[in-house]
Design a protein around this motif. Structure first.
Motif, PDB file in Angstrom:
ATOM      1  N   VAL A  70      46.942 -12.819 -40.293  1.00  0.00           N
ATOM      2  CA  VAL A  70      48.379 -12.827 -40.050  1.00  0.00           C
ATOM      3  C   VAL A  70      48.866 -14.210 -39.620  1.00  0.00           C
ATOM      4  CG1 VAL A  70      48.418 -12.062 -37.626  1.00  0.00           C
ATOM      5  CG2 VAL A  70      50.269 -11.427 -39.134  1.00  0.00           C
ATOM      6  N   VAL A  71      48.063 -14.932 -38.855  1.00  0.00           N
ATOM      7  CA  VAL A  71      48.456 -16.277 -38.425  1.00  0.00           C
ATOM      8  C   VAL A  71      48.547 -17.223 -39.619  1.00  0.00           C
ATOM      9  CG1 VAL A  71      47.692 -18.293 -37.092  1.00  0.00           C
ATOM     10  CG2 VAL A  71      47.625 -16.021 -36.065  1.00  0.00           C
ATOM     11  N   VAL A  72      47.528 -17.198 -40.465  1.00  0.00           N
ATOM     12  CA  VAL A  72      47.534 -18.067 -41.642  1.00  0.00           C
ATOM     13  C   VAL A  72      48.632 -17.642 -42.614  1.00  0.00           C
ATOM     14  CG1 VAL A  72      46.180 -18.816 -43.643  1.00  0.00           C
ATOM     15  CG2 VAL A  72      45.109 -18.701 -41.380  1.00  0.00           C
ATOM     16  N   ASP A  73      48.795 -16.333 -42.805  1.00  0.00           N
ATOM     17  CA  ASP A  73      49.818 -15.825 -43.718  1.00  0.00           C
ATOM     18  C   ASP A  73      51.219 -16.232 -43.248  1.00  0.00           C
ATOM     19  OD1 ASP A  73      50.509 -14.216 -46.048  1.00  0.00           O
ATOM     20  OD2 ASP A  73      51.296 -12.755 -44.617  1.00  0.00           O
ATOM     21  N   ASP A  74      51.494 -16.063 -41.953  1.00  0.00           N
ATOM     22  CA  ASP A  74      52.803 -16.469 -41.421  1.00  0.00           C
ATOM     23  C   ASP A  74      53.033 -17.958 -41.643  1.00  0.00           C
ATOM     24  OD1 ASP A  74      53.344 -13.891 -40.597  1.00  0.00           O
ATOM     25  OD2 ASP A  74      52.936 -14.270 -38.468  1.00  0.00           O
TER      26      ASP A  74
END
Length: 185
Positions: A70-74
């Protein structure tokens, strides 16, 4: 109180220098306080080591953890504002820590209160919540808008109702807290 089913890792393998193959890979955390201002839930603070512990980045079966994904995707989507359910509130400190380590820009967070069943569980498939009746989409949308403290919209096609709801949306009217009162299915 944290809502998730998070247990603090005891550190069993923390300093054993195991090979990476067929092992869960955890991020070692430090004894550091991370705080953030949630737009709805107020200031949130956790000590990484004492409250959360080392956490998994890649599972033993090679699946990347939700936290890292989720961190990388955001970041890749250039997300600046994150709105999630309050059940994910305790994950946010982990995500902020990862973002800091990766030198990603700070995000703004808001965690919405959850609709619960009569047993106090969030309404979700995992808790066997009954599927919504698509034939009652307008009525259900109206109920959701009212549950979030927003002004009533005229019953119409959901698309038109959403347009009206967006025009009159007011974050300040959303109920504070992690649960919506009297929302049962």
């Amino acid at each position: 109180k944290m809502l998730g089913s998070n247990h603090i890792y005891a550190g069993t393998c923390r300093n054993q220098h195991l090979h990476f193959e067929q092992q869960a890979i955890r991020l070692k955390v430090s004894n550091q306080m991370i705080c953030f201002e949630d737009r709805l839930q107020a200031q949130q603070c956790s000590n990484l080591q004492n409250d959360l512990g080392d956490f998994v980045l890649k599972r033993r079966d090679d699946i990347i953890s939700y936290q890292l994904a989720v961190v990388v995707d955001d970041y890749l989507q250039k997300i600046t504002h994150v709105v999630r359910g309050a059940d994910l509130l305790d994950n946010t400190v982990r995500q902020i820590w990862l973002g800091l380590l990766l030198d990603y820009p700070k995000l703004t967070y808001m965690h919405l209160p959850l609709a619960m069943n009569a047993q106090g569980q969030k309404l979700s498939k995992q808790n066997l919540a009954q599927a919504l009746d698509i034939n009652k989409a307008s009525e259900l949308l109206s109920a959701a808008i009212l549950a979030l403290g927003q002004p009533m919209v005229e019953l119409d096609q959901p698309r038109i109702m959403l347009q009206q709801a967006i025009q009159q949306w007011d974050v300040e009217r959303i109920p504070k807290g992690i649960y919506l009162n009297d929302i049962y299915q």
